[in-house]
Design an enzyme around this catalytic site. Structure first.
Site, short mmCIF file in Angstrom:
data_model
loop_
_atom_site.label_atom_id
_atom_site.label_comp_id
_atom_site.label_asym_id
_atom_site.label_seq_id
_atom_site.Cartn_x
_atom_site.Cartn_y
_atom_site.Cartn_z
N GLU A 69 38.73 34.09 51.99
CA GLU A 69 40.07 33.67 51.83
C GLU A 69 41.04 34.05 52.87
O GLU A 69 41.80 33.25 53.54
CB GLU A 69 40.53 34.13 50.40
N GLU A 85 36.54 26.39 49.71
CA GLU A 85 34.95 26.76 49.55
C GLU A 85 34.60 25.70 48.64
O GLU A 85 35.16 25.40 47.50
CB GLU A 85 35.37 28.08 48.50
N PHE A 113 43.11 34.32 43.51
CA PHE A 113 42.32 34.44 44.84
C PHE A 113 43.37 34.72 45.84
O PHE A 113 42.95 35.05 47.20
CB PHE A 113 41.35 33.52 45.06
N PHE A 119 41.30 29.26 42.76
CA PHE A 119 42.19 29.88 41.92
C PHE A 119 43.22 30.61 42.40
O PHE A 119 43.17 31.35 43.53
CB PHE A 119 41.38 30.66 40.78
N HIS A 159 41.51 34.75 36.57
CA HIS A 159 41.58 33.38 36.71
C HIS A 159 42.50 32.45 35.89
O HIS A 159 42.02 31.11 35.80
CB HIS A 159 39.93 32.90 36.27
#
Lengths: 322, 337
Positions: free
Chosen positions: B74, B31, B100, B97, B143
């Site tokens: 993802e 991303e 994810f 992160f 996160h």
């Protein structure tokens, strides 16, 4: 569709409350008062408010990393919100969640979300609860254009359709998934076109036109309450700020950015519309402006004056901690 | 001549640049790894280059065919990276992160980690997944996680946790050249860390720990950011008359048992610092290994310094309380005398 006067005043007040809240968050973040990450909703107010004007406190909502506006529109207390962003004990989540996890179960607000596409399956859950227990509660599932490419969204659209769940999926298409434009990351021009694949109504509207959002939401909410199942409503909008505070926004087009901050601004357009039709007066709106500004000043003061949580709070609200 | 210094992200960027120059099969995907895909006015240099800018500038040199922005999908792009790796590319996928990873876990757990074994060795998955981890940024529960223990548990994955720019470059080059799936953890607070990094390409072998500081009285095995905290603790211990040896395993799977055991044989005392939650983590794993293979060396119980068994809190005083720090490591070490 005519919107009652008291509702118009509520709508204006909520949109301004979001705008002033977010503008102030930007300022306080810049001063270092707000830790972590913040993703601001300014510019998208007509979506959250136009949708939530059709809800009651009993209805549910799932949100995104850009969740402050959804909270305000759902009636979450701005003092508790601001204190949460400051990490204070008086925050709506005791300072333990922060901007990306702000939530208020009492208002049916099932949480902002740090995971893109984290919300839609949860929305299927609250929809299932309402359906199973036989209430007329609906769930609003807000998600961004970025989340429209997550498998979780597609699975949720299908689940909601086959189970006829009372959910309104609201795509807030602000044109960019972080720095990546929707025309690159999305296979279709209109996210709502995908509704056909899930056998539910899909509508794409101008998300900066409060009246268009309100009317489309009114219809979708009525359909869901009546037990006729989910809808997908795509609101084309724009964020005034970056993906997060601190984002240099080099990917934005300057003229487009300027246009959305001026003539296409949702609050300006609402004001112009109601004044042109003499539905609300300048004085009434000025009165609301005064109250909103005072409320946000008060919220910041409340947040600043509140204590940080005691360190023992680290170990509460979790099954078994050590 | 003074040695050239790079910060942590620059060292990683240089490793990727050199490997992409060397091998046309190396591609980057994730991303915003280029950023601003299809934005006409953006030349490579102005684009994001990943959320922390680690891949900045690479799209300018290698083009969007090799530095590929992905949608926020993802499962899709990690799975695609696994499939591409199994069929001839050598992708470096960036998972913004580590939290994810939850979105794409099947593609790692059931696909990427298992293909080579299930196919009787007829497939290999030369994929590197770079990911940001760690607390201290006030980024809250989703996160700020440290999940290297979770991935170290899974057969078929290699796990790498560098602590310096030098190690970051050499280990990333090894990871790219490795034929297995490597998860490469980058602490979110490392942006400001600088250190000497040679300009030429070089690789650091997996399964070889680095003694970051030699000492006689107590061994501190430290992972990632804990290396820096342990070095600070060792400085303090020195003033208190105790000489600490700080060992950085650098890779958790494979793991260098010999360096740890030799050190404990010398010092007789062991502290393990790991920002993971306290149960079933790499620290407990090392403790079990030393209890098994180095029991006779120990003059004191093994002590572990970890984060507590709670999600990462947002509020700064809570997060500070949550995180391991030099003082906690210092106290654990002193408690052994």
């Amino acid at each position: 569709m005519d919107i009652p006067k008291d509702k118009l005043l509520w709508i204006y007040e909520r949109m301004q409350l979001i705008r002033v809240f977010e503008t102030r968050v930007s300022t306080e973040f810049g001063k270092g008062k707000i830790p972590g990450f913040v993703h601001l909703y300014a510019g998208e107010e007509a979506v959250a408010v136009g949708i939530c004007a059709n809800l009651t406190d009993a209805d549910y909502m799932t949100s995104t990393h850009r969740g402050h506006g959804h909270c305000v529109a759902k009636g979450v207390d701005v003092r508790g919100m601001m204190a949460e962003l400051f990490g204070k004990a008086t925050g709506i989540c005791k300072g333990k969640g922060g901007s990306m996890h702000i939530a208020d179960m009492d208002k049916g607000m099932l949480g902002a979300n740090g995971i893109v596409g984290g919300g839609p399956p949860l929305a299927c859950g609250s929809g299932l609860t309402a359906k199973t227990t036989g209430t007329d509660q609906v769930t609003i599932c807000f998600f961004g254009d970025g989340a429209s490419e997550q498998g979780t969204l597609h699975e949720s659209l299908n689940l909601a359709a086959i189970w006829k769940l009372p959910i309104i999926f609201v795509a807030e298409n602000n044109g960019y998934a972080e720095s990546t434009p929707a025309h690159y990351h999305c296979s279709v021009e209109n996210i709502a076109d995908r509704a056909a694949a899930y056998n539910m109504p899909g509508v794409t509207i101008d998300g900066n036109d409060l009246f268009a959002v309100y009317e489309s939401a009114h219809e979708a909410v009525a359909r869901a309450r009546a037990g006729h199942g989910p809808s997908l409503l795509e609101c084309k909008t724009y964020r005034h700020h970056g993906h997060f505070e601190g984002d240099a926004q080099t990917y934005k087009i300057a003229e487009e950015n300027e246009k959305y901050r001026t003539e296409l601004d949702p609050i300006k357009r609402f004001k112009d519309a109601v004044l042109a039709r003499s539905l609300v007066s300048e004085a009434e709106m000025a009165d609301i402006d005064g109250r909103v500004n005072a409320a946000i000043d008060e919220a910041v003061k409340f947040a600043e004056d509140s204590p940080f949580p005691e360190v023992q709070e680290t170990f509460t609200d979790v099954y078994v901690s050590y | 001549m003074a040695e050239r210094e790079l910060n942590f992200g620059e060292a990683l960027n240089e490793a990727m640049r050199q490997e992409m120059q060397r091998d046309p099969k190396v591609v980057i995907m994730g991303e915003d790894v280029a950023g601003g895909a299809d934005v006409d006015h953006l030349e490579g240099d102005e684009a994001w280059g990943g959320v922390l800018g680690v891949t900045k500038g690479l799209v300018k040199e290698f083009g969007r065919e090799r530095v590929i922005d992905t949608p926020i999908s993802e499962s899709g792009f990690i799975g695609a990276a696994v499939g591409a790796a199994a069929t001839g590319l050598r992708p470096i996928a960036e998972m913004m992160f580590v939290g994810f990873m939850g979105v794409c876990f099947d593609q790692l757990l059931n696909q990427g980690a298992k293909l080579r074994y299930m196919f009787g060795g007829k497939a290999k998955v030369p994929l590197v997944i770079r990911t940001i981890c760690g607390g201290g940024y006030r980024a809250a529960a989703q996160h700020s996680q440290v999940l290297h223990s979770l991935f170290t548990h899974i057969p078929g994955l290699k796990t790498v946790v560098p602590s310096t720019p030098y190690d970051a470059k050499g280990l990333l080059i090894s990871a790219i050249r490795d034929d297995d799936l490597v998860i490469f953890f980058e602490d979110i607070t490392f942006g400001g860390i600088k250190g000497a990094v040679p300009e030429e390409d070089y690789s650091i072998p997996f399964g070889k720990a680095d003694v970051k500081r030699a000492g006689e009285d107590v061994t501190i095995v430290a992972i990632g950011k804990m290396v820096h905290h342990s070095l600070a603790a060792a400085t303090e211990l020195e003033k208190q008359g105790k000489s600490a040896e700080v060992i950085d395993p650098r890779t958790l799977s494979p793991f260098d048992e010999d360096t740890v055991l030799s050190s404990v044989e010398k010092t007789g005392r062991l502290v393990i610092a790991d920002e993971s939650h306290p149960r079933c983590n790499v620290a407990t794993d090392i403790a079990a290994m030393v209890a098994d293979k180095g029991f006779d060396y120990l003059n004191a119980p093994i002590k572990m310094v970890s984060a507590p068994h709670t999600p990462v809190p947002f509020s700064p005083p809570l997060e500070d309380h949550y995180l391991p720090n030099p003082q906690k490591i210092n106290e654990a070490a002193l408690g052994l005398f």
